[in-house]
Design a protein around this motif. Structure first.
Motif, short mmCIF file in Angstrom:
data_model
loop_
_atom_site.label_atom_id
_atom_site.label_comp_id
_atom_site.label_asym_id
_atom_site.label_seq_id
_atom_site.Cartn_x
_atom_site.Cartn_y
_atom_site.Cartn_z
N GLY A 170 -14.32 5.24 -17.86
CA GLY A 170 -14.86 4.15 -17.04
C GLY A 170 -14.34 4.20 -15.61
N GLU A 171 -14.34 2.99 -15.00
CA GLU A 171 -14.09 2.93 -13.56
C GLU A 171 -12.73 2.31 -13.24
OE1 GLU A 171 -17.42 1.77 -10.75
OE2 GLU A 171 -16.13 0.01 -10.60
N THR A 172 -12.02 2.90 -12.29
CA THR A 172 -10.76 2.32 -11.81
C THR A 172 -10.96 1.92 -10.36
OG1 THR A 172 -9.46 3.73 -13.27
CG2 THR A 172 -8.31 2.82 -11.36
N ILE A 173 -10.47 0.73 -10.02
CA ILE A 173 -10.52 0.32 -8.61
C ILE A 173 -9.09 0.02 -8.16
CG2 ILE A 173 -11.36 -1.42 -6.97
CD1 ILE A 173 -13.87 -1.64 -8.67
N ILE A 174 -8.66 0.72 -7.11
CA ILE A 174 -7.33 0.44 -6.55
C ILE A 174 -7.54 -0.42 -5.30
CG2 ILE A 174 -5.14 1.42 -5.74
CD1 ILE A 174 -5.97 4.11 -6.93
N GLU A 175 -7.00 -1.65 -5.35
CA GLU A 175 -7.09 -2.56 -4.20
C GLU A 175 -5.78 -2.52 -3.44
OE1 GLU A 175 -9.94 -4.32 -3.70
OE2 GLU A 175 -10.55 -5.32 -5.56
N ASN A 176 -5.84 -2.78 -2.14
CA ASN A 176 -4.68 -2.68 -1.25
C ASN A 176 -4.07 -1.27 -1.36
OD1 ASN A 176 -3.04 -3.73 0.76
ND2 ASN A 176 -1.45 -4.34 -0.66
N THR B 242 -9.63 4.19 2.73
CA THR B 242 -9.82 2.76 2.99
C THR B 242 -8.91 2.00 1.99
OG1 THR B 242 -11.52 2.24 1.33
CG2 THR B 242 -12.28 3.23 3.40
N GLY B 243 -8.90 0.67 2.11
CA GLY B 243 -8.01 -0.12 1.25
C GLY B 243 -8.52 -0.29 -0.17
N THR B 244 -9.77 0.11 -0.43
CA THR B 244 -10.31 -0.01 -1.79
C THR B 244 -10.83 1.36 -2.23
OG1 THR B 244 -10.97 -2.27 -1.32
CG2 THR B 244 -11.98 -1.24 -3.25
N PRO C 79 0.82 -1.23 0.00
CA PRO C 79 0.00 0.00 0.00
C PRO C 79 0.86 1.27 0.00
CG PRO C 79 -0.02 -1.01 2.18
CD PRO C 79 0.77 -1.94 1.29
N SER C 80 1.50 1.53 -1.14
CA SER C 80 2.38 2.70 -1.28
C SER C 80 1.54 3.98 -1.31
CB SER C 80 3.19 2.57 -2.57
OG SER C 80 3.55 3.85 -3.06
N VAL C 81 1.95 4.95 -0.51
CA VAL C 81 1.24 6.23 -0.44
C VAL C 81 1.33 6.94 -1.80
CG1 VAL C 81 1.23 8.50 0.68
CG2 VAL C 81 1.69 6.45 2.04
N THR D 231 6.79 -0.19 13.02
CA THR D 231 6.18 0.71 12.05
C THR D 231 5.39 -0.10 11.03
OG1 THR D 231 8.08 0.68 10.55
CG2 THR D 231 8.09 2.36 12.25
N MET D 232 4.26 0.44 10.61
CA MET D 232 3.35 -0.25 9.68
C MET D 232 2.67 0.80 8.80
SD MET D 232 3.24 -3.51 10.61
CE MET D 232 1.70 -4.31 10.34
N PRO D 233 2.12 0.37 7.65
CA PRO D 233 1.30 1.32 6.89
C PRO D 233 0.12 1.78 7.76
CG PRO D 233 1.76 -0.65 5.59
CD PRO D 233 2.22 -0.95 6.98
N TYR D 234 -0.41 2.98 7.50
CA TYR D 234 -1.54 3.52 8.25
C TYR D 234 -2.70 2.54 8.21
CZ TYR D 234 -4.82 7.04 9.95
OH TYR D 234 -5.73 7.75 10.70
N PRO D 235 -3.42 2.28 9.30
CA PRO D 235 -3.39 2.99 10.58
C PRO D 235 -2.36 2.45 11.58
CG PRO D 235 -5.24 1.47 10.55
CD PRO D 235 -4.55 1.31 9.23
#
Ligand code: UD1
Length: 419
Positions: free
Chosen positions: A180-186, A212-214, A163-165, A297-301
């Motif tokens: 159209g539609e783009t969905i970014i997962e993770n 959120t993640g999606t 999950p790169s910022v 350390t972890m990706p947010y949250p």
């Protein structure tokens, strides 16, 4: 190069005001490219990184007026012609890569020199580029440059391996006007991504789920100009919370969002610091013996990597053993070598730092090796016996507005020496 000189031993008291977030304003400035209209940013933080990204945009004929008195930035991208930004500036600041998404969306192409390694790790941009390819761009890397072009971007499903910022932000910007539609997962869930989506939606984009993640982005025909005030800087707030903790003081911090600071609040509370929230302010009271803690350390949250160095500094002053594990960047313990020069007891074992609290730190000449390392060394200087000189302070100026003035306002004996 300026340096900051601190005479340690003063308790802090009083109030400090937090600026708006560096990591919000940089992608927001990049996103302003998406519309040919004017965008206005209110209450902007006057930071070196903001000046550098503004210069990057100026090299492609954007008009940017920065008003230091009102902290207002006016961005007019109506005249952009070139799709190649100055390579020296791009090399100076990695976040310059945030213009890739807007450039490919508005002009169907970009060419930028590749980033070199940076102090805290190699930091590749493969996930950004995979995202552009998935949207139909032809991406090529060679001779030190990355280039992309697309006649028309087409929405797609994109799963990020991490999950790169920056990748989440760049893909989100690129997809705003894709068909159209783009969905970014993770997707990365950082509050700054939600803030960017808010800005983009005010420009007319249709983005759902940022934070959120999606994330779903429904392509629109065009974006228009808007006015925005970025969120408060949670890392600056966390740094001042840690300043109160390391000096065992009680201070009030204005300009916070409790939700954004949950992991920092949780860890400082575990160490024994009392934190009271009053709307967008907090009172941090650390006038007591603190306990050692472990942090990963972890990706947010999760716990932010950008607060890791400052917490390392704090834990040097807490009796007992604390362990910090860094999972985001492979080389983010450079502050440890400098802190050892001040008497800290830190052992690095791969991605972990084992910290034994010491009775006292002693003032020394130390070097800010990167932005957050520099802030952490300033915090150590607040409690070190004698005088601490933090050199290479330009790293700190990238991300903190007047850090020495704010600490001086809280009672610290600190000054900047212009070199
Ligand atoms: C952003 C923040 C930075 C923060 C970091 C992690 C901005 C301007 N900067 O940086 O302050 O420390 O998030 O919270 O918002 N990675 C890849 N391939 C890619 C992209 C990233 O492997 O294409 C790796 C990086 O090397 C790193 C990890 O993913 O190990 C996290 O990087 P990323 O979330 O992309 O950080 P930035 O957006 O550069």
């Amino acid at each position: 190069m300026d340096k900051i000189v601190i005479k340690g031993g003063k308790k802090l008291c009083g109030e400090v005001n937090i600026s708006t977030a560096k990591n919000s304003i940089l992608p927001i400035i990049a996103a302003s490219i998406l519309s040919g209209d004017k965008c206005i940013i209110e209450d902007a933080p006057m930071l070196e990184d903001v000046f550098v990204i503004s210069d990057v945009l100026r090299t492609i004929r954007t008009k940017i007026d920065i008003d230091n008195n009102t902290n207002r930035i006016l961005i007019d991208t109506s005249n952009i012609k070139d799709c190649e930004a100055s390579s020296d500036l791009v090399k100076k600041m990695r976040a310059s890569f945030l213009i890739m998404g807007s450039m490919i969306a508005r002009f169907g192409k970009f060419r930028l020199s590749l980033p070199g390694g940076c102090n805290i790790g190699t930091r590749p941009i493969d996930l950004h580029l995979k995202g552009f390819s998935a949207l139909g761009a032809e991406v090529s890397v060679g001779h030190g440059y990355v280039e992309a072009q697309a006649k028309k971007l087409i929405g797609n499903k994109i799963y990020l391996d991490f999950p790169s910022v920056g990748a989440t932000e760049n893909i989100m910007m690129a997809a705003t006007t894709a068909e159209g539609e783009t969905i970014i997962e993770n997707a990365a869930e950082e509050p700054e991504i939600e803030d960017l989506a808010k800005f983009l939606n005010c420009m007319g984009a249709n983005i759902i789920g940022a934070g959120t993640g999606t994330i779903r982005i429904i392509g629109v025909n065009e974006l228009k100009g808007t006015t925005h005030k970025p969120i408060y800087d949670r890392i600056e707030a966390g740094t001042f919370m840690t300043a109160a903790a390391i000096t065992r003081s009680k201070i009030k911090i204005n300009g916070i969002n409790e939700g954004h600071l949950k992991p920092v609040i949780a860890k400082l509370t575990e160490a024994g610091v009392s934190i009271e929230i009053e709307g967008s302010s907090m009172i941090v009271d650390a006038d007591k013996e603190l306990k050692p803690i472990d942090i990963k350390t972890m990706p947010y949250p999760g716990f932010p990597t950008d607060m890791q160095s400052q917490m390392s500094g704090l834990l040097c002053s807490v009796h007992g053993t604390s362990i910090i594990t860094e999972t985001i960047f492979e080389n983010r313990f450079m502050h440890a070598t400098e802190m050892k020069r001040m008497g800290a007891n830190i052992k690095i074992d791969g991605r972990s730092a084992v910290i034994e609290g010491v009775n006292k730190l002693t003032g020394a000449e130390v070097r800010a090796t990167d932005l957050r390392a520099g802030a952490a060394l300033i915090l150590c200087g607040l409690i070190a016996e004698g005088e601490t000189e933090v050199t290479d302070i330009y790293h700190v100026d990238r991300g903190y507005v007047n850090i020495e003035k704010k600490l001086h306002g809280l009672g610290a004996d600190i000054e900047r020496l212009k070199m």
